[in-house]
Design a protein around this motif. Structure first.
Motif, short mmCIF file in Angstrom:
data_model
loop_
_atom_site.label_atom_id
_atom_site.label_comp_id
_atom_site.label_asym_id
_atom_site.label_seq_id
_atom_site.Cartn_x
_atom_site.Cartn_y
_atom_site.Cartn_z
N ASN A 70 0.85 -1.19 0.00
CA ASN A 70 0.00 0.00 0.00
C ASN A 70 0.89 1.24 0.00
O ASN A 70 2.00 1.23 0.51
CB ASN A 70 -0.88 0.06 1.26
N ASP A 110 -5.26 5.06 -3.06
CA ASP A 110 -6.11 3.89 -3.26
C ASP A 110 -5.50 2.98 -4.32
O ASP A 110 -6.14 2.64 -5.32
CB ASP A 110 -7.53 4.30 -3.65
N ARG A 120 -13.68 2.09 -3.03
CA ARG A 120 -14.20 3.12 -2.13
C ARG A 120 -15.65 3.49 -2.49
O ARG A 120 -16.45 3.83 -1.62
CB ARG A 120 -13.30 4.35 -2.22
N LEU A 171 -7.16 3.07 2.14
CA LEU A 171 -6.85 1.69 1.80
C LEU A 171 -5.61 1.25 2.56
O LEU A 171 -4.56 1.90 2.49
CB LEU A 171 -6.61 1.58 0.30
N GLY A 211 -9.38 -1.50 4.33
CA GLY A 211 -8.84 -0.20 4.68
C GLY A 211 -9.09 0.12 6.13
O GLY A 211 -9.80 -0.60 6.84
N TRP A 271 -12.75 0.53 7.42
CA TRP A 271 -13.68 0.19 6.34
C TRP A 271 -14.73 -0.78 6.86
O TRP A 271 -14.47 -1.59 7.75
CB TRP A 271 -12.93 -0.46 5.18
#
Length: 350
Positions: free
Chosen positions: A282, A287, A309, A321, A337, A340
């Motif tokens: 990441n 993202d 997203r 993310l 994420g 999330w």
């Protein structure tokens, strides 16, 4: 603009333009002649080094160094040619020690070695969608013995949990002391390793029981971010463009790579996952996932996950993310994420 610079925009938001910089503190007697130097070098190129001698000193010999390692020398003022194929991506520090009349003087210069690899834009397909704990500020994400483990951050809210990703049922959870901000995790040699953010401490647990066995201090003055391993060594990030190679037996940092996409240095590489000989990482607040060659740091692929997203209306721009877990049993990748409400099982292709 080359394609790889366009793809780097996904990771960076901008494309970094390289330029020659005047070195500070260059010796007044001699300077390294950079008149023929390009803005960047690649590992496929060679470097021809010479010195300027404005005072017309009679030079006996010159010793040449890259990053304080002697790479050769010449008699008189002859130039020296050096292949860059074994050099890291990133800044390299040149030094010429010039010997003259029983004396010597140093001239220095900095160059940048960048990647000549054009990253491939990767595609993905969502296989399954599962619920994700919205209180989990995800930092580490990894499968071990077919079971998903997750570590989280924030002081007073950091934990490691072992759970059923299909139902969310927690099998076991270890809460960190309130002083610690938990970060990345990885399993190797029957142990679970965990980093902390700014505490400069790491933890080693028994992989089966999650019982804490050892606490260790970071060897260098860095932050702790993401972790993964190749079965022999641990790889970890520190919030910069570096991925450190660590001996799990001693916790010593033995090497590092700098992550580059073309001419662009990719900073803030974060959570890591080792997948089929490559490091998937990441990039903080992007993202997207970069696929990195662990030998040289070159970004070879970019996976744009910005559409994930759009499937959630309960997250903010700060809920980035972060979380990559490869399941070797299903040969699929799980991503999520911070905070999330969903995690996604995906397959990836060119």
């Amino acid at each position: 603009m080359k394609k790889y610079n366009f793809l780097a925009v996904i990771l960076l938001g901008i494309t970094l333009i390289g330029c020659k910089e005047k070195n500070k503190g260059e010796n007044s007697l001699f300077t390294i002649d950079d008149s023929a130097f390009p803005a960047h070098f690649t590992q496929k190129e060679s470097l021809s080094i010479g010195v300027l001698n404005p005072n017309s000193k009679e030079i006996d010999s010159i010793a040449y160094f890259i990053n304080d390692k002697r790479v050769g020398g010449t008699k008189g003022a002859e130039k020296f040619k050096f292949e860059l194929k074994d050099q890291k991506l990133g800044y390299q520090y040149l030094k010429a020690t010039v010997y003259f009349g029983g004396d010597f003087s140093d001239a220095t210069k900095r160059i940048e070695v960048v990647s000549d690899i054009e990253p491939k834009l990767l595609n993905y397909k969502i296989v399954n969608t599962f619920p994700h704990d919205t209180t989990a500020f995800t930092e580490g994400f990894e499968f071990y013995n077919d079971t998903l483990y997750e570590s989280t951050g924030q002081e007073g809210a950091s934990f490691i949990k072992k759970y059923d990703y299909k139902t969310g049922k927690v099998f076991k959870q270890i809460d960190l002391d309130k002083q610690y901000f938990g970060e990345g995790i990885t399993f190797i040699n029957g142990k679970l390793f965990q980093l902390t953010y700014k505490n400069k401490k790491g933890f080693i647990y028994d992989a089966k029981t999650l019982k804490l066995e050892k606490t260790f201090d970071y060897e260098k003055d860095i932050e702790g971010w993401g972790m993964t391993n190749d079965g022999k060594y641990i790889y970890q990030t520190d919030g910069t463009e570096k991925i450190w190679k660590v001996d799990p037996n001693t916790q010593k940092m033995i090497d590092y790579i700098n992550v580059y996409s073309g001419t662009s240095k990719i900073k803030a590489v974060n959570e890591l996952e080792w997948i089929n000989g490559k490091i998937y990482t990441n990039v903080w607040f992007k993202d997207a996932i970069a696929v990195v060659n662990p030998e040289n740091g070159a970004v070879e692929g970019i996976l744009n996950l910005s559409d994930l997203r759009k499937t959630m209306n309960d997250i903010t721009t700060d809920d980035v993310l972060n979380g990559i877990a490869y399941n070797p049993k299903t040969k699929t990748i799980f991503v999520t994420g911070k905070n999330w409400s969903k995690m996604f099982e995906i397959t990836v292709s060119e």
